[in-house]
Write an enzyme that holds these catalytic residues in place. Sequence first.
Site, PDB file in Angstrom:
ATOM      1  N   ASP A  50       0.839  -1.199   0.000  1.00  0.00           N
ATOM      2  CA  ASP A  50       0.000   0.000   0.000  1.00  0.00           C
ATOM      3  C   ASP A  50       0.877   1.254   0.000  1.00  0.00           C
ATOM      4  O   ASP A  50       0.377   2.376  -0.056  1.00  0.00           O
ATOM      5  CB  ASP A  50      -1.004  -0.007   1.160  1.00  0.00           C
ATOM      6  CG  ASP A  50      -0.344  -0.126   2.518  1.00  0.00           C
ATOM      7  OD1 ASP A  50       0.906  -0.213   2.590  1.00  0.00           O
ATOM      8  OD2 ASP A  50      -1.089  -0.134   3.530  1.00  0.00           O
ATOM      9  N   ASP A  89      -1.056  -6.063  -0.208  1.00  0.00           N
ATOM     10  CA  ASP A  89      -1.513  -5.475   1.064  1.00  0.00           C
ATOM     11  C   ASP A  89      -3.020  -5.286   1.064  1.00  0.00           C
ATOM     12  O   ASP A  89      -3.579  -4.731   0.105  1.00  0.00           O
ATOM     13  CB  ASP A  89      -0.880  -4.071   1.240  1.00  0.00           C
ATOM     14  CG  ASP A  89       0.388  -4.105   2.062  1.00  0.00           C
ATOM     15  OD1 ASP A  89       0.534  -5.013   2.905  1.00  0.00           O
ATOM     16  OD2 ASP A  89       1.235  -3.212   1.857  1.00  0.00           O
ATOM     17  N   GLU A 121      -1.587  -5.684   8.408  1.00  0.00           N
ATOM     18  CA  GLU A 121      -0.848  -5.100   9.523  1.00  0.00           C
ATOM     19  C   GLU A 121      -1.573  -5.395  10.837  1.00  0.00           C
ATOM     20  O   GLU A 121      -2.770  -5.168  10.937  1.00  0.00           O
ATOM     21  CB  GLU A 121      -0.731  -3.579   9.329  1.00  0.00           C
ATOM     22  CG  GLU A 121       0.085  -3.204   8.110  1.00  0.00           C
ATOM     23  CD  GLU A 121       0.263  -1.695   7.958  1.00  0.00           C
ATOM     24  OE1 GLU A 121      -0.151  -0.923   8.849  1.00  0.00           O
ATOM     25  OE2 GLU A 121       0.830  -1.288   6.929  1.00  0.00           O
ATOM     26  N   GLU A 188       8.948  -4.313  10.580  1.00  0.00           N
ATOM     27  CA  GLU A 188       9.398  -3.014  10.060  1.00  0.00           C
ATOM     28  C   GLU A 188       9.956  -2.140  11.174  1.00  0.00           C
ATOM     29  O   GLU A 188       9.306  -1.928  12.199  1.00  0.00           O
ATOM     30  CB  GLU A 188       8.223  -2.312   9.352  1.00  0.00           C
ATOM     31  CG  GLU A 188       8.628  -0.965   8.759  1.00  0.00           C
ATOM     32  CD  GLU A 188       7.645  -0.415   7.736  1.00  0.00           C
ATOM     33  OE1 GLU A 188       6.695  -1.118   7.351  1.00  0.00           O
ATOM     34  OE2 GLU A 188       7.853   0.742   7.318  1.00  0.00           O
TER      35      GLU A 188
HETATM   36  O1  KIV Z   1       3.593  -1.152   1.673  1.00  0.00           O
HETATM   37  C1  KIV Z   1       4.784  -1.506   1.713  1.00  0.00           C
HETATM   38  O2  KIV Z   1       5.614  -1.157   0.859  1.00  0.00           O
HETATM   39  C2  KIV Z   1       5.209  -2.343   2.836  1.00  0.00           C
HETATM   40  C3  KIV Z   1       6.660  -2.621   2.974  1.00  0.00           C
HETATM   41  C4  KIV Z   1       7.358  -1.437   3.506  1.00  0.00           C
HETATM   42  C5  KIV Z   1       6.934  -3.824   3.773  1.00  0.00           C
HETATM   43  O3  KIV Z   1       4.409  -2.769   3.602  1.00  0.00           O
END
Ligand code: KIV
Length: 270
Positions: A50, A89, A121, A188
């Site tokens: 995302d 995501d 998440e 992260e």
């Molecule tokens: O959205 C994204 O790019 C991520 C990475 C930073 C792991 O979740």
Amino acid sequence: MSNKKYKRVTTHSLLEMKNRGEKISMLTGYDFSMAKIIDSSGIDIILVGDSASNVMAGHETTLPITLDQMIYHASSVVRGVNRALVVVDLPFGSYQSDPNEALRSAIRIMKESGAHAIKMEGGSEIKESIIKILNAGIPVMGHLGLTPQSIYKFGTYTVRAKEEEEAKSLIEDAILLDKLGCFGIVLEKIPAAVSKKVTISVNTPVIGIGAGSSVDGQVLVTHDLVGLSTEFNPRFLRRYVDLNKVMTDAIKNYIKDVKSLDFPSKDEQY
Ligand code: KIV
């Protein structure tokens, strides 16, 4: 697009990589052309992150991107990939309200984009949603530590889990995600010592971004790695090329050639 020449990366092969100590490489991708380059370079996982909200749409945070927009990016990436596992995501607002909504969003991603897995998440607070999605046969990757969809709760993008209490609860969440059956966990921006503890406490592969070297693999945002984004310079980022400069020089040369009537030449016309 299927091409029999390539042995596809699967959630199972990622686990085998962890078990034999081979590091897993992961990068973000958002469109067909870039995905083709990233995949043919031999990457293991392409994440349709995302972060498209930031690097593709120019938003300050990841919050505005919609499920429809994620599906558009993901289906473009899938068409460019022969080998890598494509993970997408679930965007902010598409899974937080209840497990049924989370499942509906995950199903839309899998059905409409052709991707292979989703990422979410959070830890114990989204347990029921993870169970529901896994029960539907959809592989789930977790994401702990700095979770950008909660940026307004954190208030800052600084390193997470520096305090003992937060580190303890992060490790508990990672163990929970592992037990539930997540095929991987992204960590992260947390201290290397904490990610080391997580990596040895779980069976599932752990992929770090700003989480040190003890994890099972690394992920970066492709635009950061190739120097297309210029204002983002965290300590964990290694830039491999300055594409911003390469492209700016090329475009300036093109403008010069157009203005000076050098382009197109006799050989470049019909
Ligand atoms: O959205 C994204 O790019 C991520 C990475 C930073 C792991 O979740």
